[in-house]
Design a protein around this motif. Structure first.
Motif, PDB file in Angstrom:
ATOM      1  N   PHE A 164      13.774  20.633 -87.949  1.00  0.00           N
ATOM      2  CA  PHE A 164      13.180  19.443 -87.310  1.00  0.00           C
ATOM      3  C   PHE A 164      11.930  19.822 -86.547  1.00  0.00           C
ATOM      4  O   PHE A 164      10.961  19.088 -86.494  1.00  0.00           O
ATOM      5  CB  PHE A 164      14.163  18.790 -86.330  1.00  0.00           C
ATOM      6  N   PRO A 170      14.581  16.799 -93.668  1.00  0.00           N
ATOM      7  CA  PRO A 170      15.232  17.232 -94.907  1.00  0.00           C
ATOM      8  C   PRO A 170      15.657  16.065 -95.788  1.00  0.00           C
ATOM      9  O   PRO A 170      15.711  16.204 -97.002  1.00  0.00           O
ATOM     10  CB  PRO A 170      16.446  18.038 -94.425  1.00  0.00           C
ATOM     11  N   VAL A 171      15.907  14.921 -95.165  1.00  0.00           N
ATOM     12  CA  VAL A 171      16.328  13.772 -95.966  1.00  0.00           C
ATOM     13  C   VAL A 171      15.222  13.340 -96.932  1.00  0.00           C
ATOM     14  O   VAL A 171      15.489  12.911 -98.041  1.00  0.00           O
ATOM     15  CB  VAL A 171      16.762  12.600 -95.046  1.00  0.00           C
ATOM     16  N   LEU A 174      15.553  15.205 -99.992  1.00  0.00           N
ATOM     17  CA  LEU A 174      16.616  14.662-100.829  1.00  0.00           C
ATOM     18  C   LEU A 174      16.097  13.443-101.599  1.00  0.00           C
ATOM     19  O   LEU A 174      16.395  13.259-102.772  1.00  0.00           O
ATOM     20  CB  LEU A 174      17.820  14.254 -99.964  1.00  0.00           C
ATOM     21  N   ASP A 175      15.297  12.631-100.898  1.00  0.00           N
ATOM     22  CA  ASP A 175      14.724  11.459-101.557  1.00  0.00           C
ATOM     23  C   ASP A 175      13.855  11.874-102.727  1.00  0.00           C
ATOM     24  O   ASP A 175      13.869  11.264-103.802  1.00  0.00           O
ATOM     25  CB  ASP A 175      13.869  10.649-100.558  1.00  0.00           C
ATOM     26  N   LYS A 178      15.902  12.738-105.547  1.00  0.00           N
ATOM     27  CA  LYS A 178      16.480  11.570-106.212  1.00  0.00           C
ATOM     28  C   LYS A 178      15.525  10.971-107.240  1.00  0.00           C
ATOM     29  O   LYS A 178      15.941  10.339-108.188  1.00  0.00           O
ATOM     30  CB  LYS A 178      16.849  10.494-105.169  1.00  0.00           C
ATOM     31  N   VAL A 185      24.577  12.971-103.639  1.00  0.00           N
ATOM     32  CA  VAL A 185      24.255  13.782-102.464  1.00  0.00           C
ATOM     33  C   VAL A 185      25.496  13.898-101.586  1.00  0.00           C
ATOM     34  O   VAL A 185      26.073  12.894-101.185  1.00  0.00           O
ATOM     35  CB  VAL A 185      23.112  13.148-101.656  1.00  0.00           C
ATOM     36  N   ALA A 187      26.772  15.652 -98.150  1.00  0.00           N
ATOM     37  CA  ALA A 187      26.401  16.446 -96.985  1.00  0.00           C
ATOM     38  C   ALA A 187      27.523  17.430 -96.660  1.00  0.00           C
ATOM     39  O   ALA A 187      28.684  17.157 -96.910  1.00  0.00           O
ATOM     40  CB  ALA A 187      26.163  15.530 -95.797  1.00  0.00           C
ATOM     41  N   GLU A 201      18.196  19.026 -81.119  1.00  0.00           N
ATOM     42  CA  GLU A 201      17.029  19.249 -81.978  1.00  0.00           C
ATOM     43  C   GLU A 201      17.327  20.171 -83.141  1.00  0.00           C
ATOM     44  O   GLU A 201      16.434  20.619 -83.846  1.00  0.00           O
ATOM     45  CB  GLU A 201      15.867  19.796 -81.151  1.00  0.00           C
ATOM     46  N   ALA A 202      18.606  20.517 -83.311  1.00  0.00           N
ATOM     47  CA  ALA A 202      18.942  21.421 -84.398  1.00  0.00           C
ATOM     48  C   ALA A 202      19.471  20.633 -85.577  1.00  0.00           C
ATOM     49  O   ALA A 202      20.008  19.543 -85.428  1.00  0.00           O
ATOM     50  CB  ALA A 202      19.986  22.422 -83.929  1.00  0.00           C
ATOM     51  N   CYS A 203      19.280  21.202 -86.753  1.00  0.00           N
ATOM     52  CA  CYS A 203      19.822  20.571 -87.940  1.00  0.00           C
ATOM     53  C   CYS A 203      21.075  21.337 -88.338  1.00  0.00           C
ATOM     54  O   CYS A 203      21.013  22.515 -88.642  1.00  0.00           O
ATOM     55  CB  CYS A 203      18.797  20.612 -89.075  1.00  0.00           C
ATOM     56  N   TYR A 204      22.197  20.646 -88.307  1.00  0.00           N
ATOM     57  CA  TYR A 204      23.460  21.316 -88.623  1.00  0.00           C
ATOM     58  C   TYR A 204      23.950  20.964 -90.024  1.00  0.00           C
ATOM     59  O   TYR A 204      24.964  21.445 -90.464  1.00  0.00           O
ATOM     60  CB  TYR A 204      24.536  20.900 -87.619  1.00  0.00           C
ATOM     61  N   THR A 205      23.232  20.063 -90.671  1.00  0.00           N
ATOM     62  CA  THR A 205      23.710  19.540 -91.929  1.00  0.00           C
ATOM     63  C   THR A 205      23.135  20.325 -93.105  1.00  0.00           C
ATOM     64  O   THR A 205      21.979  20.726 -93.083  1.00  0.00           O
ATOM     65  CB  THR A 205      23.292  18.057 -92.058  1.00  0.00           C
ATOM     66  N   TRP A 207      23.432  20.433 -97.659  1.00  0.00           N
ATOM     67  CA  TRP A 207      23.777  19.523 -98.741  1.00  0.00           C
ATOM     68  C   TRP A 207      24.098  20.243-100.042  1.00  0.00           C
ATOM     69  O   TRP A 207      23.525  21.293-100.335  1.00  0.00           O
ATOM     70  CB  TRP A 207      22.626  18.542 -99.013  1.00  0.00           C
TER      71      TRP A 207
END
Lengths: 703, 160, 115
Positions: A164, A170-171, A174-175, A178, A185, A187, A201-205, A207
């Protein structure tokens, strides 16, 4: 102080400069293997990334410049433009231009715009003009790749925690994915912590995307082109698409469990096979039918295979860590070594079996910890070697010589600090080989050598040292002209009779230069003495071998690491000093009788050999009386044996080198300090400098 | 400068002989008992050498010698004041050997007199000003100036 | 805007989220979730008035759910038929995993597929 924007820019610069040096290597390799698609791809991706990220962070000029290069390499990728020497030349120039532009952004000199335009014109000329798309856009699709059968891929994308902060969503990726085809998708949320530990502020996800597309695997990978260095991205073909296309609820459950890490793929498998687990539970509750569980099991197998493959990939992954953190770690381990030494010392005094065994264990662990910590700082020397490729290429072209550089032992590892400091002296030595060593082609032909000259770089381990050799098949050194020059420069007396090896060593002395003609290459006002100084500062030594007409071999002997030194601990007066053990050859006693026999000259006869010595007590003006029986530590410096007189020799001491700091920056004869087992500080002697100091002193006292 | 705004600052005082000195507390990291100091050869007398401060090598300056006083015998009160100095745009940790550390006290900037132009035995550039405590004058040191690179690294010249 | 209404019983409360929930507000959301989850046994999070939500905040909702499970509490999402939320939830691939939040009968990631 620095805004997030600055941080991004900084990150971009770092990334770009890495990409640029990688790009150079790729280009040089590509020149040798013009058909290599992997290399072409790498060049393209480097340009693509620089362009894209450049635009993102406001480096529009760079982005614009790179655009045309990228376009050309896209055409190269599709086979429309061949890789030629001209293309490589042009791209190397472009690469340099980008570097200059980058430096200009950081406050350096502005780039030569005219040159930039010339380069761009060069690239534009390469683009087939009737191809309208070439003008319109770069990375747009290659000329109709043959339609592929739709295949199903599993894309695993685990973004960097900080994604971030770099402004990437990141989404959106993914788009983009697609758009390539039919996507599922999923997660992965297993890394999401509880609220109290949650960094907003962290991205934990992460895919897993199952994508069915007729596009090439590279098109999928290209989606992640900007993030592939910082994130985990893997794309795998799943060979049985039918299986993946029948999604069912617990197919996901199986995955989930595995993803979570609660259950290993194998465990799930065993559990599922052995007793009634989730699957049967679900069946018994009437939530699902049995065949569906079977199908989940099937997929589980696939997943398992993919996972295990992926695990091997993961094991080779790397982590980027700031060098200062490593330094800190090395320092802490250094502390530990010192404390451990104290513990061992105490335990040997106390003589308690339990304490002793603990102390021994700690000693063992500390040693291991130290070894692995230092190994983190080790880097292969290959990256330095490949940097010289460009140097050789450009220099030989400039001088009208045909020279090839070969290397071996590129994977030899050395401490990062040593590698960094090695660059300049190596450049100097290689320049020298090319400029003065290797003859022009016509001369070579006349003496029956192949037209093409060779500079060979090699690296190899030798005990606690690394040997680096620079070997050329050029004209070699002429001992007579070296001698004449040395006499002319007042370095030796006209009647001196030096063996060849010592004569060669003279070229590393200040004020000596074998260049008769000053060229743009070597005429920079610095002599080879700079090389020696640099190698000295690295605790290394230089050996030179040459045969007239056949070539020169220069061997640099360097310690594996600068952080730790194998030393010899000695005492003078109340103080302890450490001499680098690598140079020490032996220790002998110096009795009063022997001192008297020498009639005031500082020499000693060791088995018939006369060795000069330096009284450290006198040189350092250490107070107190000389002992009746002193010790001389005999060391070899530049091939010469020299003694250092001390009160007593205590023994071997492995130690972490500490910087003496700003205040003592100018203190001579010392290379640092170390902390002894009792907590006191001992100074580490720079014996080369001490010899120089003693020489200077002699000169002044004589005059 | 200091006189225009009235703010209170804390100072650590120490003695050299009869004189009382003060340094801003923000500069002081800790105070150590006297410990063995390793002399670095060929450096000026006032550069006592280096000590081990939890694994870091820290130089120690004899303040008496630095200020031109005679060297004193070590007593139980002798201690080393560890300070953070900015030298050559770098933060450097340095020890000052003093006769005794007194106390920490507060002074308003209004209570600080500019250093006298004449009549001091100490270079005025080393002083931030003069303060007073129970009728005794306190010399407030500009420690960054006292420990500037040019002051300390006269080393090489003396060494050779 | 984040508002919180506690029910009279004191056991449950409704957290109403309104406006744009993007990374700039992630910290605010986190604080609110911690505070209010702490004060009730069952926290209903109403998303009806959310008109933007990004990954950072979606993650937080999951984390809230996970936290609640750990504490033996409950978090229920309401107003999830909000189009914006539904799209974000699907785009990010969260559907099918964390739907336990919205539908107690569905499989939830954190509950390990028990329900």
């Amino acid at each position: 102080m620095s805004t997030p924007d600055d941080m991004h820019k900084q990150a971009f610069r770092e990334e770009a400069s890495e990409l640029l040096s990688e790009l150079e290597n790729s280009l040089l390799e590509l020149e040798e293997n013009p058909e290599n698609e992997d290399l072409i791809g790498r060049v393209f991706r480097a340009m693509h990334t620089i362009k894209g990220s450049g635009a993102m962070f406001g480096f529009d000029e760079i982005s614009h410049f790179t655009h045309n290069v990228e376009t050309v390499f896209d055409l190269v990728r599709s086979g429309e433009i061949p890789v030629t020497k001209d293309l490589i030349d042009l791209t190397l120039k472009a690469r340099d231009q980008i570097t200059t532009m980058m430096e200009a952004e950081m406050g350096g000199d502005p780039p030569d715009r005219e040159l930039g335009e010339k380069i761009i014109a060069g690239f534009v000329a390469l683009i087939p003009s009737n191809e309208s798309k070439a003008q319109s856009g770069p990375a747009e699709k290659k000329p109709e790749p043959e339609k592929l059968e739709p295949r199903t891929y599993r894309v695993r994308f685990v973004p960097n925690r900080d994604i971030f902060k770099s402004g990437t969503n990141p989404v959106y990726l993914l788009d983009e994915l697609k758009e390539l085809g039919d996507c599922k998708v999923l997660a992965s949320l297993k890394d999401i912590p509880v609220l109290s530990q949650f960094d907003p502020e962290a991205c934990y996800t992460g895919w897993d995307v199952i994508i069915t597309t007729d596009k090439d695997i590279n098109d999928i990978k290209d989606v992640f082109i900007f993030v592939e260095d910082s994130c985990e991205v893997s794309v795998k073909v799943i060979d049985d698409p039918v299986l993946m296309e029948s999604p069912s609820k617990y197919k996901k459950i199986g995955e989930i469990l595995v993803e979570r890490g609660d259950i290993k793929p194998e465990t799930l498998q065993t559990v599922l096979e052995e007793q009634k687990p989730i699957g049967e539970m679900l069946v018994s509750k009437g939530l699902v039918t049995k065949d569906r569980v079977e199908s989940a099991l099937e997929e589980q197998k696939t997943v398992k295979e993919i996972r295990s493959k992926r695990q091997t990939d993961d094991s080779a992954s790397t982590v980027r860590v700031p060098a200062e953190r490593l330094d800190k770690l090395v320092n802490l381990v250094g502390e530990l070594v010192i404390v451990q030494a104290r513990l061992s010392q105490t335990s040997s005094v106390k003589n308690e079996p339990i304490l002793s065994s603990i102390a021994e264990e700690i000693e063992h662990l500390t040693r291991e910890l130290q070894d692995s910590t230092l190994s983190i700082r080790m880097l292969p020397i290959g990256s330095t070697f490949s940097r010289f490729k460009r140097l050789v290429r450009d220099l030989s072209a400039e001088l009208g010589k045909d020279i090839e550089m070969t290397t071996d032992g590129a994977d030899t590892e050395l401490d990062k600090t040593v590698i960094d400091k090695l660059n300049d002296p190596m450049v100097h030595l290689i320049r020298n080989s090319i400029d003065h060593g290797i003859e022009p082609p016509d001369v070579r032909k006349a003496v029956g050598k192949p037209d093409k000259g060779t500079v060979h770089l090699s690296a190899a381990h030798s005990g606690a040292n690394v040997l680096i050799t620079i070997k050329d098949d050029g004209a070699g050194l002429n001992p007579r002209s070296i001698k004449l020059k040395a006499i002319e420069r007042g370095l030796i007396s006209p009647d001196a009779d030096l063996p060849e090896k010592e004569l060669f060593g003279l070229i590393f002395q200040a004020g000596f230069s074998t260049a008769e003609k000053v060229t743009s290459v070597s005429g920079r006002g610095v002599g080879m003495d700079v090389v020696r100084k640099c190698i000295d500062s690295l605790q290394g030594s230089i050996d030179i071998n040459s045969k007239e007409g056949e070539g020169t071999i220069i061997t640099l002997k360097l310690p594996l690491t600068l952080a730790i030194i194998e030393g010899l601990l000695v005492n003078i007066g109340d103080e302890s000093y450490v001499l680098p053990l690598s140079a020490v050859e032996e220790c002998v006693e110096l009795s009063k009788k022997e001192v008297d026999a020498a009639h005031g000259r500082h020499i000693i006869n060791i088995r018939g050999e006369i060795v000069p010595y330096i009284r450290l007590r006198d040189l350092f003006r250490i107070k107190g009386e000389r002992k009746a029986l002193e010790q001389i530590v005999i060391a070899r410096i530049n091939g010469e044996r020299i003694g250092f007189v001390v009160d007593s020799v205590i023994g071997q001491h492995q130690t972490v080198i500490k910087n003496l700091g700003v205040v003592y920056r100018k203190a001579k004869g010392l290379s640092g300090a170390t902390i002894l087992g009792d907590g006191s500080v001992a100074l580490i002697l720079d014996i080369q400098q001490i010899v120089d100091m003693a020489r200077d002193k002699e000169v002044t006292t004589v005059a | 400068m200091a006189a225009t705004t009235s703010e209170t600052r804390q100072y650590l005082t120490f003695t050299l002989g009869e004189e009382l000195f003060a340094v801003e507390i923000t500069k002081v990291r800790e105070v150590l008992d006297y410990t063995k100091i390793t002399k670095v050869p060929q450096t000026p007398e006032f550069m006592l050498g280096v000590i081990n401060l939890r694994g870091n090598v820290v130089p120690v300056v004899d303040m008496r010698l630095k200020f031109g006083l005679s060297q004193n015998d070590r007593t139980v009160n002798t201690c080393i004041v560890i300070m953070e100095i900015s030298m050559e745009n770098e933060m450097t940790v340095l020890g000052a050997l003093v006769d005794a550390v007194q106390e920490v006290f507060e002074l308003e900037s209004g209570q600080i007199e500019p250093p006298p132009k004449i009549g001091t035995w100490l270079k005025t550039e080393f002083m931030l000003g003069m303060g007073k405590r129970d009728d005794q004058f306190i010399i407030i040191l500009d420690i960054d100036k006292v420990f500037s690179y040019t002051e300390l690294a006269a080393i090489a010249a003396i060494g050779s | 805007m984040i508002t919180f209404n506690k029910e009279k019983s004191g056991n449950s409360g409704v957290l109403i989220l309104g406006g744009e929930f993007t990374i700039e507000r992630a910290n605010e959301l986190k604080t609110a979730l911690i505070r209010h989850l702490d004060s009730v046994e069952c926290l209903r999070i109403n998303l009806k008035n959310v008109n933007e939500i990004d990954l950072s905040c979606l993650q937080l909702l999951c984390s809230a759910h996970l936290t609640a499970l750990g504490l033996g509490k409950e978090v229920v999402i309401t107003g999830a038929d909000n189009e914006v939320f539904d799209k974000a939830w699907h785009d990010a691939g969260f559907h099918g995993f964390c739907c336990g939040l919205m539908d107690e009968k569905a499989t939830c990631f954190w509950q390990g597929g028990e329900n």
